[in-house]
Design a protein around this motif. Structure first.
Motif, PDB file in Angstrom:
ATOM      1  N   ALA A  60     -12.524 -24.818 -34.778  1.00 54.43           N
ATOM      2  CA  ALA A  60     -11.531 -23.753 -34.623  1.00 54.43           C
ATOM      3  C   ALA A  60     -11.034 -23.631 -33.187  1.00 54.43           C
ATOM      4  O   ALA A  60      -9.897 -23.223 -32.966  1.00 54.43           O
ATOM      5  N   ASP A  61     -11.871 -23.979 -32.212  1.00 56.92           N
ATOM      6  CA  ASP A  61     -11.505 -23.774 -30.814  1.00 56.92           C
ATOM      7  C   ASP A  61     -12.344 -24.680 -29.917  1.00 56.92           C
ATOM      8  O   ASP A  61     -13.203 -25.427 -30.397  1.00 56.92           O
ATOM      9  N   PRO A  95     -10.515 -30.563 -32.752  1.00 61.80           N
ATOM     10  CA  PRO A  95      -9.947 -29.225 -32.990  1.00 61.80           C
ATOM     11  C   PRO A  95      -8.914 -29.300 -34.116  1.00 61.80           C
ATOM     12  O   PRO A  95      -8.086 -30.213 -34.147  1.00 61.80           O
ATOM     13  N   GLU A  96      -8.987 -28.353 -35.031  1.00 60.11           N
ATOM     14  CA  GLU A  96      -8.029 -28.326 -36.145  1.00 60.11           C
ATOM     15  C   GLU A  96      -6.589 -28.322 -35.649  1.00 60.11           C
ATOM     16  O   GLU A  96      -5.713 -28.926 -36.257  1.00 60.11           O
ATOM     17  N   ARG A  97      -6.370 -27.661 -34.532  1.00 60.23           N
ATOM     18  CA  ARG A  97      -5.020 -27.544 -33.969  1.00 60.23           C
ATOM     19  C   ARG A  97      -4.418 -28.922 -33.678  1.00 60.23           C
ATOM     20  O   ARG A  97      -3.204 -29.112 -33.802  1.00 60.23           O
ATOM     21  N   LEU A  98      -5.256 -29.899 -33.319  1.00 58.10           N
ATOM     22  CA  LEU A  98      -4.739 -31.238 -33.029  1.00 58.10           C
ATOM     23  C   LEU A  98      -4.052 -31.839 -34.257  1.00 58.10           C
ATOM     24  O   LEU A  98      -3.040 -32.537 -34.126  1.00 58.10           O
ATOM     25  N   ASP A 154      -2.343 -30.269 -36.491  1.00 61.12           N
ATOM     26  CA  ASP A 154      -1.000 -29.693 -36.545  1.00 61.12           C
ATOM     27  C   ASP A 154      -0.082 -30.354 -35.514  1.00 61.12           C
ATOM     28  O   ASP A 154       1.077 -30.648 -35.801  1.00 61.12           O
ATOM     29  N   MET A 155      -0.607 -30.561 -34.310  1.00 61.83           N
ATOM     30  CA  MET A 155       0.206 -31.148 -33.248  1.00 61.83           C
ATOM     31  C   MET A 155       0.657 -32.565 -33.611  1.00 61.83           C
ATOM     32  O   MET A 155       1.824 -32.906 -33.432  1.00 61.83           O
ATOM     33  N   ASP A 187       3.464 -32.750 -36.203  1.00 59.59           N
ATOM     34  CA  ASP A 187       4.663 -31.973 -35.917  1.00 59.59           C
ATOM     35  C   ASP A 187       5.908 -32.763 -36.325  1.00 59.59           C
ATOM     36  O   ASP A 187       5.967 -33.981 -36.106  1.00 59.59           O
ATOM     37  N   LEU A 245      -8.800 -29.169 -25.738  1.00 65.43           N
ATOM     38  CA  LEU A 245      -7.722 -28.515 -26.467  1.00 65.43           C
ATOM     39  C   LEU A 245      -6.627 -28.025 -25.527  1.00 65.43           C
ATOM     40  O   LEU A 245      -5.436 -28.186 -25.816  1.00 65.43           O
ATOM     41  N   GLU A 262      -2.765 -29.185 -25.704  1.00 66.86           N
ATOM     42  CA  GLU A 262      -1.652 -28.222 -25.846  1.00 66.86           C
ATOM     43  C   GLU A 262      -0.604 -28.446 -24.749  1.00 66.86           C
ATOM     44  O   GLU A 262       0.595 -28.403 -25.026  1.00 66.86           O
ATOM     45  N   TYR A 265       1.303 -31.609 -25.578  1.00 67.16           N
ATOM     46  CA  TYR A 265       2.129 -31.321 -26.764  1.00 67.16           C
ATOM     47  C   TYR A 265       3.397 -30.575 -26.350  1.00 67.16           C
ATOM     48  O   TYR A 265       4.500 -30.897 -26.787  1.00 67.16           O
TER      49      TYR A 265
END
Length: 160
Positions: free
Chosen positions: A83-84, A120-123, A125-126, A129, A150, A154, A157
């Motif tokens: 998550a982070d 990280p889950e966010r990666l 999404d990135m 994109d 992360l 970001e 990104y």
């Protein structure tokens, strides 16, 4: 027909019980279950541990003391979506301690030789994109990292 899902079997050379307890200590929602022992029928030494059932992060595993014939490789790895950065740091640091080793792009091997991807889950999404430049910048930054950072991902990104 059973609908019990999948259980991942990990082959060890005498460290099955130790490894099961280790993984249970690293992940939440974990516990050790049934332990079976070799019988007089062998081929292992009677009374020694044959298998250990355990759950790590809600996933079912069995650790098998199968002997020295097979080793782990990067052809199979476990992806840990975090998550982070705190979670990335926790899993990365715990899994490389005591003999594990970091690798590129968030991959590592633990002290037993099992491969993990700490991401990280966010990666995800990135890199998915719809803007190909943003996705490429994030992917390119990831390719230069060992443990994933992360904040740096970001920044790349965003193009700043």
């Amino acid at each position: 027909m059973s609908n019990g899902g999948f259980t991942t079997c990990l082959w060890f050379d005498g460290q099955a019980e130790e490894a099961a307890h280790y993984y249970v200590s690293v992940f939440k929602d974990s516990g050790v279950g049934r332990v079976t022992h070799w019988s007089e029928a062998g081929p292992g030494e009677a009374g020694t541990v044959l298998t250990v059932e355990f759950t790590a992060n809600g996933q079912k595993f069995v650790a098998l003391n199968g002997g020295p014939e097979f080793k782990f490789s990067e052809a199979i790895s476990f992806q840990i979506l975090c998550a982070d950065q705190r979670e990335v740091d926790h899993y990365w640091n715990r899994l490389i301690e005591d003999g594990g080793e970091g690798g590129p792009c968030g991959w590592l091997k633990d002290k037993y030789g099992v491969s993990w991807q700490v991401c990280p889950e966010r990666l995800l999404d990135m890199t998915r994109d719809p803007d190909p430049q943003k996705a490429a910048r994030a992917f390119s930054a990831m390719m230069k990292m060992g443990k994933l950072d992360l904040a740096a991902l970001e920044t790349a990104y965003a193009g700043t």
